[in-house]
Structures are given as C-alpha cells and as structure tokens.
Design a protein around this motif. Sequence first.
Motif, mmCIF file in Angstrom:
data_model
loop_
_atom_site.group_PDB
_atom_site.id
_atom_site.type_symbol
_atom_site.label_atom_id
_atom_site.label_comp_id
_atom_site.label_asym_id
_atom_site.label_seq_id
_atom_site.Cartn_x
_atom_site.Cartn_y
_atom_site.Cartn_z
ATOM 1 N N ALA A 98 0.855 -1.163 -0.141
ATOM 2 C CA ALA A 98 -0.093 0.126 -0.029
ATOM 3 C C ALA A 98 0.977 1.383 -0.247
ATOM 4 O O ALA A 98 0.505 2.227 -0.605
ATOM 5 C CB ALA A 98 -0.886 0.026 1.270
ATOM 6 N N SER A 99 1.984 0.991 0.485
ATOM 7 C CA SER A 99 2.887 2.046 0.901
ATOM 8 C C SER A 99 3.919 2.610 -0.249
ATOM 9 O O SER A 99 4.623 3.426 -0.461
ATOM 10 C CB SER A 99 3.325 2.621 1.972
ATOM 11 N N PHE A 100 3.935 1.437 -1.299
ATOM 12 C CA PHE A 100 5.104 1.529 -2.332
ATOM 13 C C PHE A 100 4.756 2.306 -3.416
ATOM 14 O O PHE A 100 3.644 2.396 -3.771
ATOM 15 C CB PHE A 100 5.198 0.037 -2.848
ATOM 16 N N GLU A 101 5.830 3.286 -3.726
ATOM 17 C CA GLU A 101 5.493 4.211 -4.724
ATOM 18 C C GLU A 101 6.365 3.962 -6.061
ATOM 19 O O GLU A 101 6.352 4.689 -6.974
ATOM 20 C CB GLU A 101 6.040 5.456 -4.030
ATOM 21 N N GLY A 102 6.754 2.956 -6.235
ATOM 22 C CA GLY A 102 7.686 2.253 -7.321
ATOM 23 C C GLY A 102 7.003 2.089 -8.633
ATOM 24 O O GLY A 102 7.470 1.746 -9.755
ATOM 25 N N CYS A 103 5.655 1.781 -8.674
ATOM 26 C CA CYS A 103 4.921 1.205 -9.770
ATOM 27 C C CYS A 103 4.172 2.613 -10.102
ATOM 28 O O CYS A 103 3.117 2.999 -9.533
ATOM 29 C CB CYS A 103 3.960 0.021 -9.232
ATOM 30 N N PRO A 104 4.330 3.146 -11.650
ATOM 31 C CA PRO A 104 3.801 4.279 -11.835
ATOM 32 C C PRO A 104 2.003 4.036 -12.322
ATOM 33 O O PRO A 104 1.164 5.045 -12.160
ATOM 34 C CB PRO A 104 4.458 4.257 -13.417
ATOM 35 N N LEU A 105 1.692 2.676 -12.098
ATOM 36 C CA LEU A 105 0.161 2.607 -12.325
ATOM 37 C C LEU A 105 -0.682 2.942 -10.945
ATOM 38 O O LEU A 105 -1.737 3.332 -11.148
ATOM 39 C CB LEU A 105 0.021 0.996 -12.504
ATOM 40 N N LYS A 106 0.083 2.926 -9.945
ATOM 41 C CA LYS A 106 -0.466 3.483 -8.696
ATOM 42 C C LYS A 106 -1.076 5.130 -8.902
ATOM 43 O O LYS A 106 -2.243 5.290 -8.230
ATOM 44 C CB LYS A 106 0.417 3.773 -7.516
ATOM 45 N N ALA A 107 -0.517 5.743 -9.680
ATOM 46 C CA ALA A 107 -0.997 7.108 -9.949
ATOM 47 C C ALA A 107 -2.302 7.162 -10.764
ATOM 48 O O ALA A 107 -2.954 8.000 -10.461
ATOM 49 C CB ALA A 107 0.231 8.102 -10.766
ATOM 50 N N GLY A 108 -2.474 6.394 -11.539
ATOM 51 C CA GLY A 108 -3.797 6.335 -12.267
ATOM 52 C C GLY A 108 -5.096 5.441 -11.489
ATOM 53 O O GLY A 108 -6.072 5.442 -11.968
ATOM 54 N N ALA A 109 -4.598 4.900 -10.384
ATOM 55 C CA ALA A 109 -5.563 3.973 -9.604
ATOM 56 C C ALA A 109 -6.087 4.725 -8.751
ATOM 57 O O ALA A 109 -5.706 5.737 -8.024
ATOM 58 C CB ALA A 109 -4.787 2.596 -9.322
ATOM 59 N N THR A 110 -7.586 4.158 -8.400
ATOM 60 C CA THR A 110 -8.088 4.755 -7.010
ATOM 61 C C THR A 110 -7.700 3.943 -5.699
ATOM 62 O O THR A 110 -7.638 4.469 -4.779
ATOM 63 C CB THR A 110 -9.624 4.468 -7.313
ATOM 64 N N LYS A 111 -7.584 2.590 -5.823
ATOM 65 C CA LYS A 111 -7.260 2.013 -4.778
ATOM 66 C C LYS A 111 -5.896 0.897 -5.117
ATOM 67 O O LYS A 111 -5.913 0.499 -6.116
ATOM 68 C CB LYS A 111 -8.506 1.186 -4.327
ATOM 69 N N THR A 112 -5.421 0.553 -4.092
ATOM 70 C CA THR A 112 -4.555 -0.608 -3.922
ATOM 71 C C THR A 112 -5.373 -1.835 -3.768
ATOM 72 O O THR A 112 -6.043 -2.045 -2.752
ATOM 73 C CB THR A 112 -3.286 -0.380 -2.942
ATOM 74 N N VAL A 113 -5.184 -2.720 -4.665
ATOM 75 C CA VAL A 113 -5.753 -4.277 -4.572
ATOM 76 C C VAL A 113 -4.677 -5.058 -4.117
ATOM 77 O O VAL A 113 -3.924 -5.469 -4.985
ATOM 78 C CB VAL A 113 -6.418 -4.536 -5.893
#
Length: 274
Positions: A98-113
């Motif tokens: 949940a706190s990982f910032e290394g995957c750029p997909l996170k920026a476009g997602a609403t939630k971590t699944v």
Amino acid sequence: MVPVMDISDQDAARAVLRWYADMGVDEATATSPADYYAWSAPKAPPPAAPARPRAEPAPKLFRPDPDAGAMSADEAIGAAEKAASACDSYEALEAAVASFEGCPLKAGATKTVFADGVPGADLLVIGEAPGRDEDRIGKPFVGRAGQLLDRMLAAIGRSREENVLISNVIYWRPPGNRTPTPMETATCRPFVDRLIELTGPKAIALAGGAPLQAMLGVTGIMRARGRWREIETASGARFAALPMFHPAFLLRQPANKRLAWADLQALAARLREG
Ligand code: URA
C-alpha cells in the motif's frame, strides 16, 4: 466516413457515453502501453517531446509528476525487493504494498488491490490485475469474472471466506484494463513472491496468460493450461502451480469451461493429497 454527432443532442451524447462505458471504455488513455519509467528523469529535464499524431495523445492523466524524482525501473525493482524482503507477516506485506510508490500504475488507480480471502490457505489463486470494479472496491476479482471465479472455486469446495486466498500479479488497475507491461509485473514480482513465501500455499492456480508469463516466463495459456509447473520465489523456495484459463476468457468463450473443469479437478486432487 464517420458520421459527426450533433453534440447539442444531449440524449444522443448520453447514449454514446453509456455505450462507451458498457464497452469498457471508461478511461482517457492511449491505445498502447506508455513507458512511464522513461518519463522519470529526476535530474536532467526531459528532452522536448516529439510532436505526436493527433489520433494518439499522450496519456496525461497517468503521467507521474516529472519533478517528483520518480524512480528508474531498476530502482523501482530494487525498492520492491527491499520492501518485500523486510516483511515478516501478511499484514506487514499488505502495508508495504500500500505504501510502495515505485509502480507508476498507482498514480492512475483509485485503490491498491492487494488480496482477499484467507492468508495461509492451502490454495492461492493469482490473477492478472484489478479491473474497474476491483479498483473501486479495493478487492481482487469482485466483478463479473470474479463472480465466475467464486462459482468455479465453490464447485471444488473452496471459498474466499474459508479456504482460498486470491491476489494478482499487479496491485493497481492498468489504464483502460490493458495488459500489464513486463516492467510493471517485474516491479510487483518481489511482493508476489513474498506473499507466496509468507502464506505457503500447497497449490497456486495461475489464472490466465498474464500470471503465466509473469510468474513462469511462459507464453501461451492454451498449451500451458492444465500442466503442473513450479514457481521459484526470490528466496529459492518452490511451489506447485497450475496454469488455468482466466474466468474473463471463459465468459467470452464458454465452450472452454469443459477444460477449465478438468483443471479444477486436477487442482482439487492435488489439494487432497497428503
Ligand atoms: N481480473 C483479474 O485478473 N484480477 C482481478 O482482480 C479482476 C479481474
């Protein structure tokens, strides 16, 4: 020639939007995967972008802030390895993802699944990536494909409430539900490996071609399905894995449910073994 819609006709505009949504076109995105890592130039300013053809605009919605010093691909994988290996429990791993910032997909997602079900169950199902419903709810396999997966698992006496854990090779929804790129799966892989090591399943079901490729480096689910293989995790541990069809594929091609049923039986038999 494509007919031009009269946008003053609001009913027609609404109908077109509804049609797009039904077809799964619910994100402003490009038609091909973007290499977000190439945009992360922490020191030197990026060279002026070449003019793009109008038909394929840059996917600005998902561009990480270029001034934020985003990680290179190698740095991201290294950070994931470090974060994953430091986790000694399922809960710690969930928090680390949940706190990982290394995957750029996170920026476009609403939630971590991350995962859903029973950590430590003897069956782990690994799918591809969250879709629209999963991104909204924050749990894997909750849309139509997930409902079919639940029915398939129920047929062999399995449920996420009692005796199965479900996760994916990617924890954030790719824009427009496109297939994750090899770089994206490589970045998340240390977390997937650690999930396997920490929960120690007796059997892993790989649902579809993307997890087959990400976890075993094998392409071609049609030929690979139904044949047991071994996943080797970062620590060198080995786990039995059975490639199977993805339930979304079975929704599109129900004739293949016969083969999926055979694979489920093989999975159940393996789990019954001592
Ligand atoms: N498809 C997947 O592979 N995973 C999900 O979580 C949902 C749909």
